[in-house]
Design a protein around this motif. Structure first.
Motif, PDB file in Angstrom:
ATOM      1  N   ALA A 184     -13.175 -40.762 -42.311  1.00 15.03           N
ATOM      2  CA  ALA A 184     -14.565 -41.214 -42.430  1.00 15.03           C
ATOM      3  C   ALA A 184     -14.779 -41.980 -43.733  1.00 15.03           C
ATOM      4  CB  ALA A 184     -15.509 -40.004 -42.365  1.00 15.03           C
ATOM      5  N   LEU A 185     -14.140 -41.521 -44.813  1.00  8.87           N
ATOM      6  CA  LEU A 185     -14.237 -42.235 -46.089  1.00  8.87           C
ATOM      7  C   LEU A 185     -13.609 -43.624 -45.970  1.00  8.87           C
ATOM      8  CD1 LEU A 185     -14.883 -42.307 -49.129  1.00  8.87           C
ATOM      9  CD2 LEU A 185     -12.653 -41.251 -49.540  1.00  8.87           C
ATOM     10  N   GLU A 186     -12.483 -43.709 -45.296  1.00  5.32           N
ATOM     11  CA  GLU A 186     -11.830 -45.000 -45.103  1.00  5.32           C
ATOM     12  C   GLU A 186     -12.743 -45.966 -44.356  1.00  5.32           C
ATOM     13  OE1 GLU A 186      -7.509 -46.618 -43.514  1.00  5.32           O
ATOM     14  OE2 GLU A 186      -8.492 -44.963 -42.464  1.00  5.32           O
ATOM     15  N   LYS A 187     -13.414 -45.462 -43.315  1.00  5.27           N
ATOM     16  CA  LYS A 187     -14.326 -46.309 -42.539  1.00  5.27           C
ATOM     17  C   LYS A 187     -15.499 -46.788 -43.390  1.00  5.27           C
ATOM     18  CE  LYS A 187     -16.708 -46.473 -38.079  1.00  5.27           C
ATOM     19  NZ  LYS A 187     -17.893 -47.136 -38.587  1.00  5.27           N
ATOM     20  N   LYS A 188     -16.016 -45.884 -44.246  1.00  2.20           N
ATOM     21  CA  LYS A 188     -17.117 -46.267 -45.139  1.00  2.20           C
ATOM     22  C   LYS A 188     -16.698 -47.396 -46.070  1.00  2.20           C
ATOM     23  CE  LYS A 188     -19.785 -41.970 -45.446  1.00  2.20           C
ATOM     24  NZ  LYS A 188     -20.202 -40.874 -46.364  1.00  2.20           N
ATOM     25  N   ILE A 189     -15.489 -47.273 -46.615  1.00  2.00           N
ATOM     26  CA  ILE A 189     -15.007 -48.285 -47.553  1.00  2.00           C
ATOM     27  C   ILE A 189     -14.870 -49.630 -46.850  1.00  2.00           C
ATOM     28  CG2 ILE A 189     -13.024 -48.970 -48.951  1.00  2.00           C
ATOM     29  CD1 ILE A 189     -12.601 -46.021 -49.598  1.00  2.00           C
ATOM     30  N   ILE A 190     -14.377 -49.608 -45.608  1.00  3.08           N
ATOM     31  CA  ILE A 190     -14.188 -50.856 -44.869  1.00  3.08           C
ATOM     32  C   ILE A 190     -15.522 -51.480 -44.484  1.00  3.08           C
ATOM     33  CG2 ILE A 190     -13.284 -51.849 -42.721  1.00  3.08           C
ATOM     34  CD1 ILE A 190     -11.039 -49.773 -42.869  1.00  3.08           C
ATOM     35  N   ASP A 191     -16.469 -50.636 -44.051  1.00  4.57           N
ATOM     36  CA  ASP A 191     -17.751 -51.151 -43.552  1.00  4.57           C
ATOM     37  C   ASP A 191     -18.737 -51.482 -44.663  1.00  4.57           C
ATOM     38  OD1 ASP A 191     -16.736 -50.801 -41.039  1.00  4.57           O
ATOM     39  OD2 ASP A 191     -17.753 -48.896 -40.668  1.00  4.57           O
ATOM     40  N   ASP A 192     -18.534 -50.939 -45.850  1.00  2.00           N
ATOM     41  CA  ASP A 192     -19.498 -51.121 -46.929  1.00  2.00           C
ATOM     42  C   ASP A 192     -19.383 -52.523 -47.513  1.00  2.00           C
ATOM     43  OD1 ASP A 192     -21.367 -50.768 -48.899  1.00  2.00           O
ATOM     44  OD2 ASP A 192     -20.021 -49.681 -50.244  1.00  2.00           O
ATOM     45  N   LYS A 193     -20.413 -53.299 -47.348  1.00  2.00           N
ATOM     46  CA  LYS A 193     -20.425 -54.663 -47.883  1.00  2.00           C
ATOM     47  C   LYS A 193     -20.979 -54.723 -49.306  1.00  2.00           C
ATOM     48  CE  LYS A 193     -18.896 -56.011 -43.924  1.00  2.00           C
ATOM     49  NZ  LYS A 193     -17.461 -56.328 -43.791  1.00  2.00           N
ATOM     50  N   ARG A 194     -21.609 -53.646 -49.729  1.00  2.00           N
ATOM     51  CA  ARG A 194     -22.184 -53.630 -51.081  1.00  2.00           C
ATOM     52  C   ARG A 194     -21.203 -53.102 -52.119  1.00  2.00           C
ATOM     53  NH1 ARG A 194     -27.482 -50.222 -49.912  1.00  2.00           N
ATOM     54  NH2 ARG A 194     -25.917 -49.077 -48.732  1.00  2.00           N
ATOM     55  N   ASN A 195     -20.036 -52.667 -51.627  1.00  2.00           N
ATOM     56  CA  ASN A 195     -18.961 -52.244 -52.531  1.00  2.00           C
ATOM     57  C   ASN A 195     -19.402 -51.097 -53.452  1.00  2.00           C
ATOM     58  OD1 ASN A 195     -16.408 -52.275 -53.616  1.00  2.00           O
ATOM     59  ND2 ASN A 195     -16.947 -53.750 -55.205  1.00  2.00           N
TER      60      ASN A 195
END
Length: 310
Positions: free
Chosen positions: A153-164
């Motif tokens: 889930a953390l990996e998905k957040k990092i990939i989907d997060d455009k605000r970095n």
């Protein structure tokens, strides 16, 4: 039964008994005591006070073998908390005595009651040791499965997060827990290997067979933890690469903007010189400078676009 500290082990089960001044040599006993009471009760189980004091003062997970005595120190790890300071349990095993020192006597009493409830099952110290470890490790597979889901889930957040957003603390927290688990399973695996040697012949063949099954489970858990540590490391590298890409993109944008407006700075500097230039007297001098500046900007943007600089 939870309030009793002394138990009699027979082939048919484990039964609480009243505290006695001496133990009969032809019977098997189990003593469950706190660390405060252990010193006074050690002699009854044939444990030298000096050895007992020295052993209980060391809380590292380990196995020690003495003359007709095996000693184990194991950690009662709460996976939901995963902290460095965890409760410790010391186990002293002789031919006719199983001396347990721990703070949570109810935990041990529940296991003793569970063993006694089995029908047609020959009870032994080896089987008791198996059930103690089995209880300590029963939720580990489920915990690691859920932990893996959290990492995914953390990996998905990092990939989907455009605000970095900053995920460094999350990654470090996961890695810290996994390193603690890795160290724990390493130590437990070593303990099982020493148990399997059975130097004092305290465990029967069936008990050793059951303990080997648990040893295999610990090895699998250890390998799962290693895989998760590698997975978290890959996520950290991917996150750092994403941060670097975003930083490079930002720096590239600033470079392009600076490059576009650098000719304008040159024009401004040129016409800012304290000379009487002919353009000053021309009616179209000012508009021409404006058109020149706009033309430079448009030409620069077109050039950078064609070269895919932004």
């Amino acid at each position: 039964m939870d309030d009793e500290m002394l138990y009699l082990m027979e082939k048919s089960g484990i039964y609480p008994i009243e505290d006695e001044t001496a133990l009969e040599p032809d019977k098997k006993y189990i003593g469950v005591y706190t660390y405060e009471a252990a010193g006074a009760m050690g002699d009854k189980f044939g444990l030298h006070s000096g050895l007992l004091k020295r052993t209980l003062s060391n809380d590292s997970i380990r196995f020690e073998s003495y003359d007709r005595l095996d000693m184990l120190c194991i950690a009662v790890v709460d996976l939901a908390v995963m902290k460095l300071d965890v409760p410790i349990m010391h186990l002293f095993i002789r031919e006719n005595a199983f001396f347990i020192v721990c703070e949570d006597r109810k935990f041990v009493s529940r296991i003793l009651k569970q063993i006694s409830a089995y029908d047609k099952l020959e009870v032994s110290f080896g089987r008791l040791l198996f059930h103690l470890f089995d209880k300590l490790l029963e939720d580990d597979n489920s915990y690691l499965d859920k932990f893996e889901e959290k990492v995914m889930a953390l990996e998905k957040k990092i990939i989907d997060d455009k605000r970095n957003k900053n995920y460094v603390n999350n990654i470090i927290g996961y890695r810290k827990k996994l390193v603690l688990l890795k160290r724990y399973y390493e130590q437990v695996s070593v303990v099982f290997k020493y148990i399997d040697l059975n130097e004092n012949k305290l465990f029967d063949h069936q008990s050793l067979k059951l303990l080997r099954i648990l040893s295999g489970k610990v090895d699998r858990l250890y390998n799962n933890v290693l895989s998760l540590i590698e997975y978290v490391a890959q996520i950290r590298e991917a996150y750092q690469a994403e941060v670097d890409i975003n930083l490079n993109t930002t720096m590239k944008l600033f470079t392009v903007i600076t490059t576009i407006f650098f000719p304008l700075s040159l024009i401004a500097g040129w016409y800012g010189m304290n000379f009487n230039m002919p353009e000053y007297q021309s009616l179209y001098g000012y508009p021409m400078v404006i058109i020149l500046s706009a033309g430079v900007i448009v030409a620069s943007v077109i050039y950078f676009k064609r070269n895919h600089w932004f």
